[in-house]
Structure formats: structure tokens, C-alpha cells
Design an enzyme around this catalytic site. Structure first.
Site, PDB file in Angstrom:
ATOM      1  CG  HIS A  89      -4.189  -2.425  -1.445  1.00  0.00           C
ATOM      2  ND1 HIS A  89      -3.969  -3.501  -1.629  1.00  0.00           N
ATOM      3  CD2 HIS A  89      -5.327  -2.077  -0.282  1.00  0.00           C
ATOM      4  CE1 HIS A  89      -4.589  -4.097  -0.285  1.00  0.00           C
ATOM      5  NE2 HIS A  89      -5.174  -3.340   0.040  1.00  0.00           N
ATOM      6  CG  HIS A 123      -6.861   1.601   1.963  1.00  0.00           C
ATOM      7  ND1 HIS A 123      -8.002   0.913   1.744  1.00  0.00           N
ATOM      8  CD2 HIS A 123      -5.924   0.515   2.348  1.00  0.00           C
ATOM      9  CE1 HIS A 123      -8.154  -0.365   1.764  1.00  0.00           C
ATOM     10  NE2 HIS A 123      -6.803  -0.899   2.113  1.00  0.00           N
ATOM     11  CD  GLU A 166     -10.977  -7.706   4.060  1.00  0.00           C
ATOM     12  OE1 GLU A 166     -11.519  -7.240   2.906  1.00  0.00           O
ATOM     13  OE2 GLU A 166     -11.578  -7.996   4.880  1.00  0.00           O
ATOM     14  CB  VAL A 167      -6.839  -7.209  -2.152  1.00  0.00           C
ATOM     15  CG1 VAL A 167      -6.208  -7.420  -3.420  1.00  0.00           C
ATOM     16  CG2 VAL A 167      -8.304  -7.247  -2.145  1.00  0.00           C
ATOM     17  CG  ASP A 210     -11.992   0.242  -1.584  1.00  0.00           C
ATOM     18  OD1 ASP A 210     -11.159  -0.160  -1.142  1.00  0.00           O
ATOM     19  OD2 ASP A 210     -13.282  -0.362  -1.100  1.00  0.00           O
ATOM     20  CB  ILE A 211     -15.476  -2.196  -4.833  1.00  0.00           C
ATOM     21  CG1 ILE A 211     -16.902  -2.532  -5.544  1.00  0.00           C
ATOM     22  CG2 ILE A 211     -15.183  -3.189  -3.575  1.00  0.00           C
ATOM     23  CD1 ILE A 211     -16.589  -4.038  -6.135  1.00  0.00           C
ATOM     24  CG  ASN A 255      -4.517  -2.607   6.066  1.00  0.00           C
ATOM     25  OD1 ASN A 255      -4.107  -1.987   7.256  1.00  0.00           O
ATOM     26  ND2 ASN A 255      -5.886  -2.554   5.614  1.00  0.00           N
TER      27      ASN A 255
END
Ligand code: 5GP
Ligand code: ZN
Length: 123
Positions: A104, A106, A99-100, A34-35, A91
Site C-alpha cells: 500500500h 500512503h 504493519e499490513v 486510513d482508519i 513502507n
């Protein structure tokens, strides 16, 4: 497998367009750091196909969820948290903090994680 969304950052990353270093990969799934990590280990496990969220996974995706789990397990091994423990979170929808809008999971670990419910913004 189809569904590439040219406006989607995770489609581009999964397609290798940014030379992102992958922690683990399989035929249909990639994992990368993750960025903006919120734990010492914070990896995202992402299908190459553009699926919006877990809420959009269906029989047409076959065993994609299982494939995501297998890459998560591999990533946990690679990151050294398979034995110490880790959390998998996805999520689904803005109300959950997504948000994206590309599915995905985590993978969080490498230190104390606190309670199961967390918020990114403390303000
Ligand atoms: P969400 O809130 O949608 O569940 O999580 C999206 C995650 O993607 C966030 O933790 C955010 O830091 C991460 N992220 C967003 N854009 C990028 C990017 O371009 N590269 C990487 N590696 N992570 C990203
Ligand atoms: Zn996408």
C-alpha cells in the site's frame, strides 16, 4: 491477476467485502481512507492483488506500480490536495514500519507534514 489471501485485511477491503467507501478506483487498484489518519488527508492506495510490499513487485506485475500512481493522482484530486501538495510513502518490511503485509502507498496531505522521516509511536 490472482493472489487473494483470505487472511489479509487489505485483500478483503479491496474485494469490497466491508463496503468500504473508495476515494478512487481503477481496474486493479483501490484507494480508501486510513482508519487511523496521521494527517488531515490520509489515503491508502492498494492493489487488489495480494503483493506483500514494493520489494515484491516484479516484471510479472506489469505496470501495476504505474497504475497505483495513477490512482494516487486521482485520489489527490478527489481529496483536494493535488495543488496544495501531498506525500506518497510506502513502507517495505517491518524495519520500515510496515504493519499490513499487503502493498500500500500512503497519500498524506492537507496540512504541514513535517520531515520526511516520521515515527508513529512517540513513546
Ligand atoms: P503500514 O504501517 O503497514 O505502512 O500502514 C498500515 C496502515 O493501515 C496504517 O496507517 C493503519 O492505520 C491502516 N489500517 C490498518 N488496518 C486498517 C483497516 O482495517 N482499515 C483501514 N482503512 N486502514 C487500516
Ligand atoms: Zn492482501
Amino acid at each position: 491477476m490472482s493472489a487473494y489471501d483470505e487472511t489479509c485485511i487489505f485483500c478483503k477491503i479491496a474485494a469490497g467485502e466491508f463496503d468500504t467507501e473508495f476515494v478512487a478506483t481503477s481496474e486493479n487498484v483501490v484507494a480508501f481512507n486510513d482508519i487511523a489518519p496521521v494527517a488531515p488527508v490520509h489515503i491508502l492506495i492498494v492493489p487488489k492483488e495480494h503483493v506483500v510490499s514494493a520489494n515484491d513487485l516484479g516484471p510479472e506485475h506489469g505496470n501495476l506500480w504505474q497504475q497505483i500512481l495513477e490512482v494516487a493522482q486521482h485520489a489527490a484530486q478527489t481529496a483536494g490536495v493535488a495543488d496544495s501538495g501531498y506525500r506518497l510513502v510506502t513502507n517495505a518490511g517491518a524495519g520500515a514500519g510496515q504493519e499490513v503485509m499487503h502493498l500500500h502507498v500512503h497519500l498524506l496531505g492537507g496540512g504541514p507534514l513535517g520531515g520526511i522521516v516520521t515515527t508513529k509511536n512517540k513513546g
